[in-house]
Scaffold this motif. Structure first.
Motif, mmCIF file in Angstrom:
data_model
loop_
_atom_site.group_PDB
_atom_site.id
_atom_site.type_symbol
_atom_site.label_atom_id
_atom_site.label_comp_id
_atom_site.label_asym_id
_atom_site.label_seq_id
_atom_site.Cartn_x
_atom_site.Cartn_y
_atom_site.Cartn_z
ATOM 1 N N ILE A 1 47.444 41.262 42.887
ATOM 2 C CA ILE A 1 46.684 40.224 42.194
ATOM 3 C C ILE A 1 47.271 39.933 40.809
ATOM 4 C CG2 ILE A 1 44.435 39.611 41.229
ATOM 5 C CD1 ILE A 1 43.153 41.200 43.475
ATOM 6 N N TYR A 2 47.398 38.645 40.528
ATOM 7 C CA TYR A 2 47.968 38.169 39.257
ATOM 8 C C TYR A 2 47.018 37.142 38.633
ATOM 9 C CZ TYR A 2 50.931 35.558 36.041
ATOM 10 O OH TYR A 2 51.427 34.931 34.923
ATOM 11 N N PRO A 3 46.847 37.192 37.300
ATOM 12 C CA PRO A 3 47.277 38.239 36.358
ATOM 13 C C PRO A 3 46.316 39.428 36.407
ATOM 14 C CG PRO A 3 46.091 36.538 35.193
ATOM 15 C CD PRO A 3 46.182 36.074 36.618
ATOM 16 N N GLN A 4 46.552 40.414 35.548
ATOM 17 C CA GLN A 4 45.702 41.602 35.570
ATOM 18 C C GLN A 4 44.247 41.252 35.251
ATOM 19 O OE1 GLN A 4 47.163 45.007 33.440
ATOM 20 N NE2 GLN A 4 45.390 46.269 33.924
ATOM 21 N N SER A 5 44.027 40.254 34.416
ATOM 22 C CA SER A 5 42.657 39.851 34.093
ATOM 23 C C SER A 5 41.919 39.377 35.349
ATOM 24 C CB SER A 5 42.657 38.744 33.038
ATOM 25 O OG SER A 5 43.404 37.618 33.482
ATOM 26 N N GLU A 6 42.657 38.738 36.274
ATOM 27 C CA GLU A 6 42.056 38.309 37.543
ATOM 28 C C GLU A 6 41.729 39.520 38.415
ATOM 29 O OE1 GLU A 6 40.705 35.713 40.597
ATOM 30 O OE2 GLU A 6 41.138 35.339 38.475
ATOM 31 N N TYR A 7 42.625 40.487 38.411
ATOM 32 C CA TYR A 7 42.388 41.744 39.138
ATOM 33 C C TYR A 7 41.106 42.411 38.626
ATOM 34 C CZ TYR A 7 43.026 46.743 40.194
ATOM 35 O OH TYR A 7 42.848 48.041 40.599
ATOM 36 N N GLU A 8 40.971 42.488 37.321
ATOM 37 C CA GLU A 8 39.803 43.129 36.718
ATOM 38 C C GLU A 8 38.531 42.343 37.006
ATOM 39 O OE1 GLU A 8 39.862 45.998 35.474
ATOM 40 O OE2 GLU A 8 41.980 46.360 34.970
ATOM 41 N N ARG A 9 38.645 41.025 37.003
ATOM 42 C CA ARG A 9 37.462 40.199 37.255
ATOM 43 C C ARG A 9 36.964 40.386 38.684
ATOM 44 N NH1 ARG A 9 36.718 33.637 36.261
ATOM 45 N NH2 ARG A 9 34.485 33.600 36.748
ATOM 46 N N ARG A 10 37.879 40.439 39.641
ATOM 47 C CA ARG A 10 37.484 40.629 41.037
ATOM 48 C C ARG A 10 36.886 42.022 41.246
ATOM 49 N NH1 ARG A 10 42.136 37.481 44.655
ATOM 50 N NH2 ARG A 10 42.454 35.774 43.167
ATOM 51 N N GLY B 1 25.527 34.415 43.787
ATOM 52 C CA GLY B 1 26.275 33.879 42.650
ATOM 53 C C GLY B 1 27.611 34.561 42.434
ATOM 54 N N LEU B 2 28.305 34.855 43.534
ATOM 55 C CA LEU B 2 29.577 35.571 43.429
ATOM 56 C C LEU B 2 30.705 34.642 42.995
ATOM 57 C CD1 LEU B 2 29.452 37.741 46.689
ATOM 58 C CD2 LEU B 2 28.761 38.382 44.373
ATOM 59 N N TYR B 3 31.574 35.173 42.183
ATOM 60 C CA TYR B 3 32.772 34.447 41.778
ATOM 61 C C TYR B 3 33.728 34.355 42.962
ATOM 62 C CZ TYR B 3 37.560 34.099 39.979
ATOM 63 O OH TYR B 3 38.870 33.750 39.788
ATOM 64 N N ARG B 4 34.062 33.137 43.353
ATOM 65 C CA ARG B 4 35.018 32.916 44.442
ATOM 66 C C ARG B 4 36.313 32.373 43.836
ATOM 67 N NH1 ARG B 4 33.387 33.413 49.558
ATOM 68 N NH2 ARG B 4 35.319 32.398 50.203
ATOM 69 N N GLN B 5 37.375 33.119 43.981
ATOM 70 C CA GLN B 5 38.660 32.754 43.419
ATOM 71 C C GLN B 5 39.245 31.533 44.119
ATOM 72 O OE1 GLN B 5 37.797 35.719 44.622
ATOM 73 N NE2 GLN B 5 39.061 36.217 46.399
ATOM 74 N N GLN B 6 40.130 30.832 43.427
ATOM 75 C CA GLN B 6 40.726 29.604 43.953
ATOM 76 C C GLN B 6 42.092 29.826 44.600
ATOM 77 O OE1 GLN B 6 38.990 26.636 43.957
ATOM 78 N NE2 GLN B 6 37.370 28.004 43.263
ATOM 79 N N TYR B 7 42.549 31.048 44.618
ATOM 80 C CA TYR B 7 43.845 31.351 45.233
ATOM 81 C C TYR B 7 43.812 32.773 45.765
ATOM 82 C CZ TYR B 7 44.835 33.734 40.785
ATOM 83 O OH TYR B 7 44.778 34.570 39.686
ATOM 84 N N CYS B 8 44.734 33.086 46.667
ATOM 85 C CA CYS B 8 44.740 34.374 47.345
ATOM 86 C C CYS B 8 44.759 35.536 46.360
ATOM 87 C CB CYS B 8 45.936 34.441 48.283
ATOM 88 S SG CYS B 8 46.209 36.073 49.005
ATOM 89 N N GLY B 9 45.717 35.531 45.456
ATOM 90 C CA GLY B 9 45.775 36.624 44.489
ATOM 91 C C GLY B 9 47.121 36.801 43.825
ATOM 92 N N ILE C 1 51.066 36.113 42.366
ATOM 93 C CA ILE C 1 51.613 35.127 41.443
ATOM 94 C C ILE C 1 52.124 33.896 42.180
ATOM 95 C CG2 ILE C 1 53.915 36.201 41.439
ATOM 96 C CD1 ILE C 1 54.112 35.367 38.472
ATOM 97 N N TYR C 2 52.555 34.069 43.406
ATOM 98 C CA TYR C 2 53.086 32.944 44.186
ATOM 99 C C TYR C 2 51.954 32.025 44.639
ATOM 100 C CZ TYR C 2 56.707 36.439 44.029
ATOM 101 O OH TYR C 2 57.597 37.385 43.582
ATOM 102 N N SER C 3 50.850 32.595 45.084
ATOM 103 C CA SER C 3 49.708 31.764 45.450
ATOM 104 C C SER C 3 49.072 31.148 44.205
ATOM 105 C CB SER C 3 48.670 32.576 46.225
ATOM 106 O OG SER C 3 48.156 33.638 45.463
#
Length: 220
Positions: free
Chosen positions: A57-66, A193-201, A203-205
């Motif tokens: 998962i990229y970036p690390q902040s996204e990893y932490e958020r998930r 009310g779950l956060y749904r990401q807009q991309y797989c995870g 850096i390429y996605s």
């Protein structure tokens, strides 16, 4: 003939549902939305431990958020609060880049979704889950990845079967998008009310998502 992975899981559940004690399951999870339906479906039949291992998962902040979303989601469901354990692992994105071998094979960066880069990513994370399950004496291991319509359930199940030990842990054959699993995950995400990401995870996605976003913006 194409394998019906969900039917295989249905048949297994028929065999184990009346056991005096539920078997143990290590469930690799990528995020709370994907976990929501899988947990709802499996909790009746297994004692579940979630394994959060996703250095892709990229970036690390996204990893932490998930991860944080998963941590806060579990206590919201009373039957998960004390029954589901969450295992958090370390974040080292270099492990992911080594697993997909992008330094030696630069073309991996241009692979489409569901291609070889994704297959290597599945295998990389599932192998870690298998190793943890083996070390800690779990009866089954699995991943939530097959709930996504953007993931290749055939590749996921082939990897799982190749990894499984002849004794245990056994790979839990599955295709969680079946039985309207993906649609149910959308409903649960909205309900809680779950956060749904807009991309797989990865850096390429992420880059592909940003490109689509920029392209759409030009038409506004």
């Amino acid at each position: 003939m194409k394998t019906n992975y969900q039917l295989e899981l249905d048949n297994l559940i028929e065999k184990i549902k009346d056991l005096p004690e539920k078997p143990t399951l290590l469930l690799h999870a990528c995020c709370a939305p994907c976990s929501s339906y899988c947990l709802e479906y499996l909790i009746k039949y297994f004692r579940i431990t979630i394994f959060y291992y996703n250095p892709n998962i990229y970036p690390q902040s996204e990893y932490e958020r998930r991860l944080e979303e998963l941590i806060t989601f579990l206590p919201k469901i009373p039957k998960y609060k004390d029954a589901v354990t969450l295992i958090k692992t370390t974040y080292n994105q270099n492990d992911y880049f080594e697993a997909i071998n992008v330094k030696e094979e630069a073309e991996m960066a241009k692979e489409p979704e569901k291609g070889e880069r994704c297959r290597r990513c599945y295998e990389f994370r599932m192998k870690k889950a298998y190793e943890y399950a083996l070390e800690h004496d779990f009866e089954y291991f699995c991943t939530t990845l097959s709930i996504s319509p953007f993931k290749d359930s055939v590749k996921i199940n082939v990897i799982g079967k190749e990894l499984e030990n002849t004794e245990k842990p056994k790979w839990l054959t599955s295709d969680f998008k079946k039985h309207s699993g993906f649609l149910r995950s959308l409903e649960l995400s909205k309900e809680y009310g779950l956060y749904r990401q807009q991309y797989c995870g990865c850096i390429y996605s992420y880059n592909s998502y940003k490109e689509r976003e920029a392209k759409n913006a030009t038409f506004d």
